[in-house]
Design a protein around this motif. Sequence first.
Motif, PDB file in Angstrom:
ATOM      1  N   ALA A   7       3.836   5.622  -5.632  1.00  0.00           N
ATOM      2  CA  ALA A   7       3.665   5.644  -7.090  1.00  0.00           C
ATOM      3  C   ALA A   7       2.672   6.730  -7.484  1.00  0.00           C
ATOM      4  CB  ALA A   7       3.207   4.281  -7.594  1.00  0.00           C
ATOM      5  N   ALA A   8       1.593   6.841  -6.729  1.00  0.00           N
ATOM      6  CA  ALA A   8       0.571   7.840  -7.033  1.00  0.00           C
ATOM      7  C   ALA A   8       1.060   9.261  -6.747  1.00  0.00           C
ATOM      8  CB  ALA A   8      -0.694   7.549  -6.233  1.00  0.00           C
ATOM      9  N   SER A   9       2.003   9.403  -5.817  1.00  0.00           N
ATOM     10  CA  SER A   9       2.444  10.741  -5.417  1.00  0.00           C
ATOM     11  C   SER A   9       3.551  11.315  -6.289  1.00  0.00           C
ATOM     12  CB  SER A   9       2.920  10.715  -3.961  1.00  0.00           C
ATOM     13  OG  SER A   9       4.154  10.037  -3.859  1.00  0.00           O
ATOM     14  N   GLY A  10       4.069  10.530  -7.241  1.00  0.00           N
ATOM     15  CA  GLY A  10       5.081  11.065  -8.149  1.00  0.00           C
ATOM     16  C   GLY A  10       6.504  10.674  -7.810  1.00  0.00           C
ATOM     17  N   TYR A  11       6.688   9.690  -6.962  1.00  0.00           N
ATOM     18  CA  TYR A  11       8.036   9.208  -6.638  1.00  0.00           C
ATOM     19  C   TYR A  11       8.701   8.693  -7.915  1.00  0.00           C
ATOM     20  CZ  TYR A  11      11.725   6.606  -4.220  1.00  0.00           C
ATOM     21  OH  TYR A  11      12.931   6.122  -3.777  1.00  0.00           O
ATOM     22  N   THR A  12       9.950   9.047  -8.134  1.00  0.00           N
ATOM     23  CA  THR A  12      10.678   8.606  -9.322  1.00  0.00           C
ATOM     24  C   THR A  12      10.941   7.107  -9.244  1.00  0.00           C
ATOM     25  OG1 THR A  12      11.730  10.763  -9.562  1.00  0.00           O
ATOM     26  CG2 THR A  12      12.774   8.912 -10.700  1.00  0.00           C
ATOM     27  N   VAL A  13      10.485   6.392 -10.256  1.00  0.00           N
ATOM     28  CA  VAL A  13      10.599   4.935 -10.288  1.00  0.00           C
ATOM     29  C   VAL A  13      11.681   4.498 -11.264  1.00  0.00           C
ATOM     30  CG1 VAL A  13       8.167   4.628  -9.676  1.00  0.00           C
ATOM     31  CG2 VAL A  13       8.825   4.668 -12.088  1.00  0.00           C
ATOM     32  N   CYS A  14      11.964   3.196 -11.262  1.00  0.00           N
ATOM     33  CA  CYS A  14      12.891   2.618 -12.221  1.00  0.00           C
ATOM     34  C   CYS A  14      12.253   1.353 -12.788  1.00  0.00           C
ATOM     35  CB  CYS A  14      14.226   2.275 -11.567  1.00  0.00           C
ATOM     36  SG  CYS A  14      15.417   1.578 -12.745  1.00  0.00           S
ATOM     37  N   CYS A  15      12.269   1.224 -14.098  1.00  0.00           N
ATOM     38  CA  CYS A  15      11.612   0.091 -14.759  1.00  0.00           C
ATOM     39  C   CYS A  15      12.599  -0.837 -15.466  1.00  0.00           C
ATOM     40  CB  CYS A  15      10.551   0.599 -15.725  1.00  0.00           C
ATOM     41  SG  CYS A  15      11.201   1.699 -16.990  1.00  0.00           S
ATOM     42  N   VAL A  16      13.855  -0.844 -15.014  1.00  0.00           N
ATOM     43  CA  VAL A  16      14.868  -1.701 -15.630  1.00  0.00           C
ATOM     44  C   VAL A  16      14.728  -3.104 -15.043  1.00  0.00           C
ATOM     45  CG1 VAL A  16      17.314  -2.058 -16.074  1.00  0.00           C
ATOM     46  CG2 VAL A  16      16.405   0.267 -15.951  1.00  0.00           C
ATOM     47  N   GLU A  52       0.836  -1.211   0.000  1.00  0.00           N
ATOM     48  CA  GLU A  52       0.000   0.000   0.000  1.00  0.00           C
ATOM     49  C   GLU A  52       0.865   1.253   0.000  1.00  0.00           C
ATOM     50  OE1 GLU A  52      -2.363  -0.498   3.495  1.00  0.00           O
ATOM     51  OE2 GLU A  52      -3.592  -2.082   2.614  1.00  0.00           O
ATOM     52  N   LEU A  53       1.951   1.217   0.778  1.00  0.00           N
ATOM     53  CA  LEU A  53       2.870   2.347   0.821  1.00  0.00           C
ATOM     54  C   LEU A  53       3.494   2.583  -0.552  1.00  0.00           C
ATOM     55  CD1 LEU A  53       4.442   4.493   2.444  1.00  0.00           C
ATOM     56  CD2 LEU A  53       6.097   2.702   3.011  1.00  0.00           C
ATOM     57  N   PHE A  54       3.892   1.510  -1.229  1.00  0.00           N
ATOM     58  CA  PHE A  54       4.480   1.637  -2.556  1.00  0.00           C
ATOM     59  C   PHE A  54       3.459   2.191  -3.552  1.00  0.00           C
ATOM     60  CE2 PHE A  54       7.550  -2.076  -1.476  1.00  0.00           C
ATOM     61  CZ  PHE A  54       8.307  -1.222  -0.694  1.00  0.00           C
ATOM     62  N   LYS A  55       2.203   1.763  -3.446  1.00  0.00           N
ATOM     63  CA  LYS A  55       1.151   2.301  -4.314  1.00  0.00           C
ATOM     64  C   LYS A  55       0.966   3.793  -4.061  1.00  0.00           C
ATOM     65  CE  LYS A  55      -1.570  -1.867  -5.024  1.00  0.00           C
ATOM     66  NZ  LYS A  55      -2.829  -2.563  -4.761  1.00  0.00           N
ATOM     67  N   GLU A  56       1.002   4.179  -2.801  1.00  0.00           N
ATOM     68  CA  GLU A  56       0.868   5.591  -2.438  1.00  0.00           C
ATOM     69  C   GLU A  56       2.031   6.404  -3.006  1.00  0.00           C
ATOM     70  OE1 GLU A  56       1.502   7.836   1.675  1.00  0.00           O
ATOM     71  OE2 GLU A  56      -0.289   6.570   1.705  1.00  0.00           O
TER      72      GLU A  56
END
Length: 146
Positions: free
Chosen positions: A11-20, A5-9
């Motif tokens: 993701a929704a808030s604009g945290y920079t992710v990595c898709c490698v 749930e924290l990770f979903k939050e």
Amino acid sequence: MKDEELFKEKAASGYTVCCVDTCPLREECLRWLVWQQMPATKATFSCVNPKYEGVGTEHCAYHRNARKVLMARGMTQIFTDDMSKKVEQGVRNTLIERYNRAYYFEYRNGKRIIPPLMQEEIRQVFRDYGWNEEVEFDVYIEAYDW
């Protein structure tokens, strides 16, 4: 709150992710774990450039460790009765200068958590002013160092 749930939050808030998906550090990286929770309804988001030098390698500068660390909250008891006014005033002024007045009071009052690196910086300021006793924060909590 569960990690998912924290990770979903995040993701929704604009945290920079990595898709490698081929990164050797992905399973222990907050950016990749948050990417896994990115909702399909989000059309745009901030992502580390997979073509940038070092990204997706064991030496990635954007890697964020997914291990929880001991964060501090609050500094209301940090100045003790046996501490000289010179040390107390010097430390307070240095911390306000370093973190700015508003942030200093947010850290002091527990409205902002204090990550391990900053805890050590604060302890060093005390040592710089000659205080060699242990510096304790109000409360310690386990949390991710985003």
